[in-house]
Design a protein around this motif. Structure first.
Motif, PDB file in Angstrom:
ATOM      1  N   LYS A 276     -25.114  11.768 -53.793  1.00 54.21           N
ATOM      2  CA  LYS A 276     -24.083  11.774 -52.851  1.00 54.21           C
ATOM      3  C   LYS A 276     -23.518  13.337 -52.932  1.00 54.21           C
ATOM      4  O   LYS A 276     -22.610  13.515 -52.385  1.00 54.21           O
ATOM      5  N   GLY A 277     -24.617  14.098 -52.852  1.00 52.58           N
ATOM      6  CA  GLY A 277     -24.128  15.885 -52.884  1.00 52.58           C
ATOM      7  C   GLY A 277     -23.226  16.246 -53.739  1.00 52.58           C
ATOM      8  O   GLY A 277     -22.941  17.515 -53.751  1.00 52.58           O
ATOM      9  N   LYS A 278     -23.045  15.548 -55.028  1.00 48.82           N
ATOM     10  CA  LYS A 278     -22.135  16.087 -55.896  1.00 48.82           C
ATOM     11  C   LYS A 278     -22.840  16.487 -57.304  1.00 48.82           C
ATOM     12  O   LYS A 278     -24.006  15.786 -57.661  1.00 48.82           O
ATOM     13  N   GLU A 279     -22.590  17.463 -57.824  1.00 46.81           N
ATOM     14  CA  GLU A 279     -23.255  17.950 -58.912  1.00 46.81           C
ATOM     15  C   GLU A 279     -22.968  17.070 -60.216  1.00 46.81           C
ATOM     16  O   GLU A 279     -21.834  16.715 -60.419  1.00 46.81           O
ATOM     17  N   LEU A 280     -24.003  16.733 -61.015  1.00 44.26           N
ATOM     18  CA  LEU A 280     -23.772  15.696 -61.992  1.00 44.26           C
ATOM     19  C   LEU A 280     -23.329  16.554 -63.178  1.00 44.26           C
ATOM     20  O   LEU A 280     -23.694  17.538 -63.686  1.00 44.26           O
ATOM     21  N   SER A 281     -22.367  15.874 -63.933  1.00 44.51           N
ATOM     22  CA  SER A 281     -21.906  16.339 -65.427  1.00 44.51           C
ATOM     23  C   SER A 281     -23.122  15.974 -66.408  1.00 44.51           C
ATOM     24  O   SER A 281     -24.023  15.124 -66.200  1.00 44.51           O
ATOM     25  N   THR A 282     -22.933  16.629 -67.522  1.00 38.38           N
ATOM     26  CA  THR A 282     -23.946  16.204 -68.573  1.00 38.38           C
ATOM     27  C   THR A 282     -23.925  14.786 -68.835  1.00 38.38           C
ATOM     28  O   THR A 282     -24.918  14.046 -69.263  1.00 38.38           O
ATOM     29  N   GLU A 283     -22.656  14.059 -68.874  1.00 39.63           N
ATOM     30  CA  GLU A 283     -22.562  12.836 -69.383  1.00 39.63           C
ATOM     31  C   GLU A 283     -23.323  11.783 -68.151  1.00 39.63           C
ATOM     32  O   GLU A 283     -23.715  10.776 -68.632  1.00 39.63           O
ATOM     33  N   ASP A 284     -23.341  12.335 -67.021  1.00 33.10           N
ATOM     34  CA  ASP A 284     -23.962  11.501 -65.839  1.00 33.10           C
ATOM     35  C   ASP A 284     -25.423  11.359 -66.177  1.00 33.10           C
ATOM     36  O   ASP A 284     -26.101  10.396 -65.897  1.00 33.10           O
ATOM     37  N   ILE A 285     -25.903  12.605 -66.446  1.00 29.78           N
ATOM     38  CA  ILE A 285     -27.476  12.746 -66.417  1.00 29.78           C
ATOM     39  C   ILE A 285     -27.851  11.896 -67.559  1.00 29.78           C
ATOM     40  O   ILE A 285     -28.878  11.049 -67.630  1.00 29.78           O
ATOM     41  N   ILE A 286     -27.011  11.898 -68.764  1.00 23.82           N
ATOM     42  CA  ILE A 286     -27.448  11.241 -69.960  1.00 23.82           C
ATOM     43  C   ILE A 286     -27.349   9.636 -69.820  1.00 23.82           C
ATOM     44  O   ILE A 286     -28.282   8.841 -70.075  1.00 23.82           O
ATOM     45  N   ALA A 287     -26.240   9.412 -68.704  1.00 22.96           N
ATOM     46  CA  ALA A 287     -26.148   7.921 -68.324  1.00 22.96           C
ATOM     47  C   ALA A 287     -27.388   7.562 -67.846  1.00 22.96           C
ATOM     48  O   ALA A 287     -27.800   6.173 -67.806  1.00 22.96           O
ATOM     49  N   ILE A 288     -27.805   8.233 -66.678  1.00 23.40           N
ATOM     50  CA  ILE A 288     -29.131   7.950 -66.091  1.00 23.40           C
ATOM     51  C   ILE A 288     -30.325   7.731 -66.953  1.00 23.40           C
ATOM     52  O   ILE A 288     -31.325   6.766 -66.869  1.00 23.40           O
ATOM     53  N   LEU A 289     -30.359   8.849 -67.930  1.00 26.12           N
ATOM     54  CA  LEU A 289     -31.420   8.912 -68.657  1.00 26.12           C
ATOM     55  C   LEU A 289     -31.432   7.457 -69.852  1.00 26.12           C
ATOM     56  O   LEU A 289     -32.604   7.023 -70.174  1.00 26.12           O
ATOM     57  N   LYS A 290     -30.422   7.255 -70.043  1.00 25.37           N
ATOM     58  CA  LYS A 290     -30.141   5.915 -70.890  1.00 25.37           C
ATOM     59  C   LYS A 290     -30.760   4.737 -70.422  1.00 25.37           C
ATOM     60  O   LYS A 290     -31.319   3.882 -70.918  1.00 25.37           O
ATOM     61  N   ARG A 291     -30.294   4.828 -69.044  1.00 24.72           N
ATOM     62  CA  ARG A 291     -30.757   3.517 -68.050  1.00 24.72           C
ATOM     63  C   ARG A 291     -31.947   3.299 -68.164  1.00 24.72           C
ATOM     64  O   ARG A 291     -32.838   2.420 -68.260  1.00 24.72           O
ATOM     65  N   CYS A 292     -32.875   4.627 -68.021  1.00 22.60           N
ATOM     66  CA  CYS A 292     -34.352   4.601 -67.950  1.00 22.60           C
ATOM     67  C   CYS A 292     -34.822   4.169 -69.505  1.00 22.60           C
ATOM     68  O   CYS A 292     -35.941   3.672 -69.391  1.00 22.60           O
ATOM     69  N   TRP A 293     -34.385   4.707 -70.441  1.00 17.34           N
ATOM     70  CA  TRP A 293     -34.875   4.669 -71.722  1.00 17.34           C
ATOM     71  C   TRP A 293     -34.542   2.857 -72.195  1.00 17.34           C
ATOM     72  O   TRP A 293     -35.312   2.336 -72.760  1.00 17.34           O
ATOM     73  N   THR A 294     -33.543   2.317 -71.842  1.00 19.19           N
ATOM     74  CA  THR A 294     -33.351   0.934 -72.332  1.00 19.19           C
ATOM     75  C   THR A 294     -33.729  -0.035 -71.139  1.00 19.19           C
ATOM     76  O   THR A 294     -33.823  -1.323 -71.684  1.00 19.19           O
ATOM     77  N   ASP A 295     -33.893   0.254 -69.932  1.00 20.65           N
ATOM     78  CA  ASP A 295     -34.703  -0.822 -69.014  1.00 20.65           C
ATOM     79  C   ASP A 295     -35.851  -0.064 -68.354  1.00 20.65           C
ATOM     80  O   ASP A 295     -35.792   0.544 -67.530  1.00 20.65           O
ATOM     81  N   PRO A 296     -37.013  -0.692 -68.875  1.00 22.06           N
ATOM     82  CA  PRO A 296     -38.288  -0.199 -68.226  1.00 22.06           C
ATOM     83  C   PRO A 296     -38.310  -0.459 -66.704  1.00 22.06           C
ATOM     84  O   PRO A 296     -39.159   0.194 -66.050  1.00 22.06           O
ATOM     85  N   ASN A 297     -37.713  -1.297 -66.249  1.00 24.79           N
ATOM     86  CA  ASN A 297     -37.606  -1.718 -64.582  1.00 24.79           C
ATOM     87  C   ASN A 297     -36.638  -0.863 -63.937  1.00 24.79           C
ATOM     88  O   ASN A 297     -36.385  -1.185 -62.981  1.00 24.79           O
ATOM     89  N   ALA A 298     -35.994   0.037 -64.643  1.00 28.61           N
ATOM     90  CA  ALA A 298     -34.895   0.658 -64.051  1.00 28.61           C
ATOM     91  C   ALA A 298     -35.320   1.533 -62.719  1.00 28.61           C
ATOM     92  O   ALA A 298     -36.465   2.100 -62.717  1.00 28.61           O
ATOM     93  N   PHE A 299     -34.496   1.401 -61.667  1.00 32.05           N
ATOM     94  CA  PHE A 299     -34.750   1.962 -60.372  1.00 32.05           C
ATOM     95  C   PHE A 299     -35.889   1.539 -59.585  1.00 32.05           C
ATOM     96  O   PHE A 299     -36.909   2.196 -58.765  1.00 32.05           O
ATOM     97  N   THR A 300     -36.282   0.134 -60.003  1.00 31.15           N
ATOM     98  CA  THR A 300     -37.543  -0.280 -59.333  1.00 31.15           C
ATOM     99  C   THR A 300     -37.087  -1.023 -57.969  1.00 31.15           C
ATOM    100  O   THR A 300     -36.190  -1.796 -57.990  1.00 31.15           O
ATOM    101  N   ASN A 301     -37.855  -0.597 -56.847  1.00 30.90           N
ATOM    102  CA  ASN A 301     -37.288  -1.340 -55.648  1.00 30.90           C
ATOM    103  C   ASN A 301     -36.128  -0.998 -55.321  1.00 30.90           C
ATOM    104  O   ASN A 301     -35.221  -1.830 -54.769  1.00 30.90           O
ATOM    105  N   GLU A 302     -35.402  -0.172 -55.484  1.00 31.56           N
ATOM    106  CA  GLU A 302     -34.075   0.558 -55.414  1.00 31.56           C
ATOM    107  C   GLU A 302     -34.111   1.476 -54.529  1.00 31.56           C
ATOM    108  O   GLU A 302     -34.820   2.397 -53.941  1.00 31.56           O
ATOM    109  N   VAL A 303     -32.674   1.781 -54.196  1.00 27.99           N
ATOM    110  CA  VAL A 303     -32.298   2.832 -53.032  1.00 27.99           C
ATOM    111  C   VAL A 303     -31.171   3.648 -53.675  1.00 27.99           C
ATOM    112  O   VAL A 303     -30.346   3.001 -54.386  1.00 27.99           O
ATOM    113  N   PRO A 304     -30.829   4.741 -53.375  1.00 26.95           N
ATOM    114  CA  PRO A 304     -29.616   5.405 -53.849  1.00 26.95           C
ATOM    115  C   PRO A 304     -28.421   4.639 -53.076  1.00 26.95           C
ATOM    116  O   PRO A 304     -28.535   4.246 -52.207  1.00 26.95           O
ATOM    117  N   PRO A 305     -27.031   4.698 -53.866  1.00 20.66           N
ATOM    118  CA  PRO A 305     -26.034   4.006 -53.053  1.00 20.66           C
ATOM    119  C   PRO A 305     -25.726   4.667 -51.821  1.00 20.66           C
ATOM    120  O   PRO A 305     -26.079   5.946 -51.584  1.00 20.66           O
TER     121      PRO A 305
END
Length: 568
Positions: A73-102
């Motif tokens: 949404k045009g906002k710069e991500l904090s390090t915590e935000d980036i780690i949260a996204i990476l953690k989702r990818c690490w823990t869920d192999p299906n993360a961001f499958t058939n999805e769109v941005p909010p």
């Protein structure tokens, strides 16, 4: 056989999908992903990666995966935000499958400068255009009160700018959060908004001076969501005054079969979307449980119509049939239909029930619609059309047109005034689906495509001297008709095979439907003493039905919006 992919590879693929959703390149010139490169550059194994997730953000090197990480949404991500996204990818192999941005809502979407005056009031051309479109497409719900409701018109205009069902998303998010809070918790729209992440973000947007109101986005959103459940359809009371005396398991199987059927139609090779299906279940009996409901009264705001359908009919202990002879009603009003008996074995098997839906629909189209639609119009059907089905679980009764004790299913077209999705330059508005269901599902004799609704004197004379049951049969059945608690409507608003919004109507009241509602919500509306109703919610078959529906009933845009902003 190829060896299974490592967790690093799966996470790398998930992150690649995230980048794709944000239209950003992910692979380097050698075809390697950013996460994979970070792992190799640092020499991490699985344990080393997980240690990086467990340390404080300022000590983790995960923030170095990409120095230009895609923002949201045009906002710069904090390090915590980036780690949260990476953690989702690490823990869920299906993360961001058939999805769109909010859905991204900005100040520009809310800026409505004045373009002049009308009757002494400042007006904005976008809002005025929105009024005219909704007045044309939604004549049943668009009354004078709605036209002068500045908040709801502003939200509908914002939705047009976004080209998304924004007001529906907000109302659905409130509806789902309210269910999460539980029937014993009150959650007014104001209380909800004060805790909702999206609404709090709206508070930071300064109100524009135009658009007919100086109120800010937060205040207008609270008002508009409240208006949705007052002007369009009442929210579902979680402590109902009546309960259905029928099998919860059989009903859940029919729901699962309906979901399977709609999703199958949506995924057909030919272009079938958009379309709408209203699936109704007519029950043989409902009984008064108002005394039990009063012990835990559901009164989470001051809406005038709580406990009523839109027709103002409150539930009384006297039960009578509100459907009559459905096939006769349809035939007399010229509504194309096809009916067939449901074998008892099929009704007990949800998979065979799903095939039964498709088989009956095929015969409905081939035998009933082929005389009405020709060529491309027939081949494309149901594209840009609305059709309905009724599962009749009432007892055998010649007066009701039922010659068998087995269930029957009827596929039919509703009347001409509500069976075609508007095909206009501006497209169809999201509220059209609600308007069509509230206009008519099953017509009464003399409905004449809604002409009698405009003749108040004729309507009054048609009810004169009649008892309650006769009066009910002299009116059309709509989504707002309580039918003495003996009807359920599942309304599918199908924009694409992965954009299916499903709504459940009970007692003329609405809730956004999700698969696990057959376990968490429906049991409150069924007689627990009937059959195995008390045990069904915890049964294996109930969970199997939920899991079967989840991958089918997808609305990826709302899922993204609710995942980002809904209550956790």
């Amino acid at each position: 056989m190829s060896s299974p992919k490592s967790r690093t590879q799966l996470a790398d693929e998930a992150l690649a999908r995230y980048y794709k959703q944000h239209n950003r390149p992910y692979l380097d010139n050698d075809g390697n992903g950013k996460f994979q490169n970070w792992v190799e550059d640092n020499g991490f194994d699985t344990d080393g990666i997980e240690e990086e997730f467990n340390v404080d953000a300022d000590e983790s090197t995960l923030g170095d995966v990409d120095n230009d990480f895609p923002c949201v949404k045009g906002k710069e991500l904090s390090t915590e935000d980036i780690i949260a996204i990476l953690k989702r990818c690490w823990t869920d192999p299906n993360a961001f499958t058939n999805e769109v941005p909010p859905l991204q809502v900005t100040a520009d979407h809310w800026n409505f400068p004045d373009h002049g005056k009308k009757n002494g009031q400042a007006i904005n051309k976008d809002i005025e255009e929105t009024k005219e479109i909704y007045k044309d497409q939604c004549p049943t719900i668009f009354d004078q009160g709605m036209e002068t409701d500045q908040a709801i018109m502003k939200l509908l205009a914002v939705g047009r700018r976004l080209n998304e069902p924004y007001l529906c998303f907000l109302a659905d998010m409130y509806s789902r959060d309210r269910l999460k809070a539980g029937p014993d918790e009150t959650l007014t729209t104001t209380d909800w908004a004060l805790k909702n992440k999206h609404c709090l973000e709206l508070k930071t947007i300064k109100p524009s001076s135009g658009g007919g109101s100086g109120k800010g986005p937060f205040t207008q959103t609270v008002s508009a969501v409240g208006s949705f459940f007052h002007r369009i359809v009442p929210k579902l009371m979680l402590n109902p005054q009546s309960e259905i005396v029928d099998s919860l398991e059989a009903t859940a199987k029919y729901i699962a079969a309906s979901v399977d059927f709609v999703c199958t139609i949506a995924k057909q090779p030919q272009l079938t979307c958009p379309f709408q299906v209203d699936t109704c279940i007519a029950f043989n009996k409902a009984q008064d449980c108002s005394k039990m409901a009063m012990q835990g009264i559901d009164d989470d705001d001051d809406d005038e119509d709580d406990g009523k359908g839109n027709d103002g009919d409150t539930f009384s202990s006297e039960f009578y049939d509100c459907f009559g002879n459905v096939k006769d009603r349809l035939n007399k009003e010229g509504c194309k239909n096809y009916a067939t008996e449901i074998n008892n074995d099929v009704s007990k098997d949800s998979v065979r029930g799903a095939r039964m839906f498709m088989d009956t629909y095929g015969k409905f189209k081939a035998q009933a619609l082929s005389t009405k639609y020709k060529g491309k119009a027939y081949n494309d059907y149901p594209r840009k059309h609305r059709f309905c089905s009724l599962i009749d679980r009432r007892d055998k009764d010649s007066k009701k047109g039922k010659s068998t004790s087995n269930d029957e299913i009827i596929f039919f077209e509703p009347p001409e005034n509500c069976n075609k999705i508007p095909d206009e330059e501006d497209g169809h508005m999201p509220l059209w689906f609600f308007d069509s269901s509230r206009t008519c599902i099953i017509p009464n004799e003399g409905y004449e495509n809604g002409k009698h609704l405009k003749d108040i004197d004729k309507m009054a004379s048609s009810k004169s001297g009649k008892n309650n049951e006769e009066k009910a049969l002299s009116e059309p059945i709509t989504s707002s008709t309580p039918c003495k608690g003996a009807i359920m409507v599942l309304s599918f608003h199908v924009e694409a095979d992965n954009l299916i919004r499903c709504y459940m109507y009970l007692n003329g009241q609405i809730s956004r439907f999700m698969p696990d509602d057959i376990i968490k919500v429906l049991p409150r509306f069924f007689d627990k003493k009937f059959g195995n109703n008390a045990k069904f919610p915890k049964s294996k078959i109930a969970q199997e039905l939920v899991e079967r529906m989840k991958p089918q009933l997808r609305d990826i845009k709302f899922e993204a919006f609710y995942s980002e902003y809904g209550s956790k």
